[in-house]
Design a protein around this motif. Structure first.
Motif, PDB file in Angstrom:
ATOM      1  N   PRO A 200      40.394  43.674  36.565  1.00 13.02           N
ATOM      2  CA  PRO A 200      39.646  43.012  35.499  1.00 13.02           C
ATOM      3  C   PRO A 200      39.184  41.632  35.976  1.00 13.02           C
ATOM      4  O   PRO A 200      39.763  41.072  36.917  1.00 13.02           O
ATOM      5  CB  PRO A 200      40.678  42.890  34.376  1.00 13.02           C
ATOM      6  CG  PRO A 200      41.994  42.863  35.067  1.00 13.02           C
ATOM      7  CD  PRO A 200      41.837  43.693  36.303  1.00 13.02           C
ATOM      8  N   PRO A 201      38.164  41.078  35.349  1.00 11.43           N
ATOM      9  CA  PRO A 201      37.638  39.781  35.796  1.00 11.43           C
ATOM     10  C   PRO A 201      38.632  38.633  35.650  1.00 11.43           C
ATOM     11  O   PRO A 201      38.540  37.640  36.368  1.00 11.43           O
ATOM     12  CB  PRO A 201      36.410  39.554  34.911  1.00 11.43           C
ATOM     13  CG  PRO A 201      36.566  40.481  33.766  1.00 11.43           C
ATOM     14  CD  PRO A 201      37.411  41.622  34.229  1.00 11.43           C
ATOM     15  N   ASP A 202      39.616  38.780  34.759  1.00 15.28           N
ATOM     16  CA  ASP A 202      40.586  37.697  34.574  1.00 15.28           C
ATOM     17  C   ASP A 202      41.855  37.877  35.406  1.00 15.28           C
ATOM     18  O   ASP A 202      42.816  37.129  35.266  1.00 15.28           O
ATOM     19  CB  ASP A 202      40.941  37.538  33.094  1.00 15.28           C
ATOM     20  CG  ASP A 202      41.488  38.815  32.475  1.00 15.28           C
ATOM     21  OD1 ASP A 202      41.467  39.870  33.144  1.00 15.28           O
ATOM     22  OD2 ASP A 202      41.931  38.752  31.322  1.00 15.28           O
ATOM     23  N   GLU A 203      41.829  38.845  36.336  1.00 13.98           N
ATOM     24  CA  GLU A 203      42.986  39.066  37.218  1.00 13.98           C
ATOM     25  C   GLU A 203      43.196  37.854  38.121  1.00 13.98           C
ATOM     26  O   GLU A 203      42.249  37.204  38.558  1.00 13.98           O
ATOM     27  CB  GLU A 203      42.747  40.319  38.076  1.00 13.98           C
ATOM     28  CG  GLU A 203      43.892  40.682  38.986  1.00 13.98           C
ATOM     29  CD  GLU A 203      45.100  41.214  38.220  1.00 13.98           C
ATOM     30  OE1 GLU A 203      46.228  40.908  38.611  1.00 13.98           O
ATOM     31  OE2 GLU A 203      44.894  41.933  37.219  1.00 13.98           O
ATOM     32  N   ASP A 204      44.430  37.557  38.395  1.00 14.25           N
ATOM     33  CA  ASP A 204      44.802  36.444  39.253  1.00 14.25           C
ATOM     34  C   ASP A 204      44.307  36.680  40.684  1.00 14.25           C
ATOM     35  O   ASP A 204      44.443  37.785  41.221  1.00 14.25           O
ATOM     36  CB  ASP A 204      46.335  36.305  39.235  1.00 14.25           C
ATOM     37  CG  ASP A 204      46.814  35.204  40.145  1.00 14.25           C
ATOM     38  OD1 ASP A 204      46.447  34.041  39.908  1.00 14.25           O
ATOM     39  OD2 ASP A 204      47.535  35.526  41.110  1.00 14.25           O
ATOM     40  N   PHE A 205      43.748  35.656  41.277  1.00 12.08           N
ATOM     41  CA  PHE A 205      43.189  35.733  42.633  1.00 12.08           C
ATOM     42  C   PHE A 205      44.241  36.161  43.651  1.00 12.08           C
ATOM     43  O   PHE A 205      43.998  37.023  44.493  1.00 12.08           O
ATOM     44  CB  PHE A 205      42.590  34.379  43.006  1.00 12.08           C
ATOM     45  CG  PHE A 205      42.040  34.318  44.394  1.00 12.08           C
ATOM     46  CD1 PHE A 205      40.871  34.977  44.721  1.00 12.08           C
ATOM     47  CD2 PHE A 205      42.692  33.587  45.375  1.00 12.08           C
ATOM     48  CE1 PHE A 205      40.356  34.916  46.013  1.00 12.08           C
ATOM     49  CE2 PHE A 205      42.179  33.524  46.661  1.00 12.08           C
ATOM     50  CZ  PHE A 205      41.019  34.190  46.974  1.00 12.08           C
ATOM     51  N   GLU A 206      45.429  35.591  43.579  1.00 10.81           N
ATOM     52  CA  GLU A 206      46.486  35.880  44.550  1.00 10.81           C
ATOM     53  C   GLU A 206      46.909  37.350  44.517  1.00 10.81           C
ATOM     54  O   GLU A 206      47.043  37.992  45.559  1.00 10.81           O
ATOM     55  CB  GLU A 206      47.700  34.986  44.293  1.00 10.81           C
ATOM     56  CG  GLU A 206      48.792  35.155  45.319  1.00 10.81           C
ATOM     57  CD  GLU A 206      49.954  34.212  45.057  1.00 10.81           C
ATOM     58  OE1 GLU A 206      51.102  34.649  45.240  1.00 10.81           O
ATOM     59  OE2 GLU A 206      49.709  33.049  44.686  1.00 10.81           O
ATOM     60  N   SER A 207      47.073  37.897  43.330  1.00  8.92           N
ATOM     61  CA  SER A 207      47.484  39.303  43.240  1.00  8.92           C
ATOM     62  C   SER A 207      46.365  40.233  43.721  1.00  8.92           C
ATOM     63  O   SER A 207      46.635  41.293  44.287  1.00  8.92           O
ATOM     64  CB  SER A 207      47.917  39.663  41.819  1.00  8.92           C
ATOM     65  OG  SER A 207      46.854  39.517  40.919  1.00  8.92           O
ATOM     66  N   THR A 208      45.131  39.826  43.538  1.00  6.26           N
ATOM     67  CA  THR A 208      44.003  40.625  44.023  1.00  6.26           C
ATOM     68  C   THR A 208      43.940  40.614  45.548  1.00  6.26           C
ATOM     69  O   THR A 208      43.674  41.640  46.169  1.00  6.26           O
ATOM     70  CB  THR A 208      42.679  40.113  43.416  1.00  6.26           C
ATOM     71  OG1 THR A 208      42.791  40.140  42.001  1.00  6.26           O
ATOM     72  CG2 THR A 208      41.510  40.971  43.847  1.00  6.26           C
TER      73      THR A 208
END
Length: 150
Positions: free
Chosen positions: A101-109
């Motif tokens: 999703p667009p609000d997913e955390d950058f680090e986890s992505t």
């Protein structure tokens, strides 16, 4: 930082019933390596990459059966021409499809991309529609910009 801060919003997509020929045109003319496959409402149904196309177009060498395949179907150029009319849903990846999703955390992505060795990750809104793409190259580019602008 969230995915929306790094995602590409100009997303090229393709329909499952489009042909491999149409897919190659999109990939070549836009200098990209893959696209999300979407239905008529823009919902994600799969992903397809240049690697999928190459694996599909490559001659299958299966011993004697492979030789018969080549002889019956003619020259490799003829076989490729026929295969270009195949629909994308035949070669697309549909299992183990990952999106964020667009609000997913950058680090986890970043962890997700590195763990699964994906080059592109579709960004999907709550309704299931593709609204962006996150690519490894764009992430590296953005990280480098942040590092050198600090």
């Amino acid at each position: 930082m969230q995915v929306r801060d790094y995602m590409i919003t100009k997303v090229f997509t393709i329909k499952p019933e489009s042909t491999v020929r149409e897919l190659l045109h999109i990939l070549h003319s836009n200098r990209i390596g893959g696209v999300p496959v979407v239905d008529d409402r823009g919902n994600l149904t799969g992903m397809v990459s240049d690697g999928d196309v190459l694996r599909y177009l490559a001659p299958k060498r299966l011993g004697v059966a492979g030789l018969i395949y080549m002889i019956e179907d003619g020259e490799i150029e003829d076989v490729i021409q026929e295969k270009l009319d195949t629909q994308v849903h035949t070669i697309m990846t549909r299992r183990n499809l990952l999106s964020v999703p667009p609000d997913e955390d950058f680090e986890s992505t970043l962890q997700l991309l590195s763990r699964h060795h994906y080059k592109k990750l579709p960004v999907v809104n709550g309704a299931g529609r593709v609204i962006g793409v996150l690519s490894r190259g764009d992430l590296i580019h953005n990280v480098m910009e942040k590092v050198y602008s600090s």
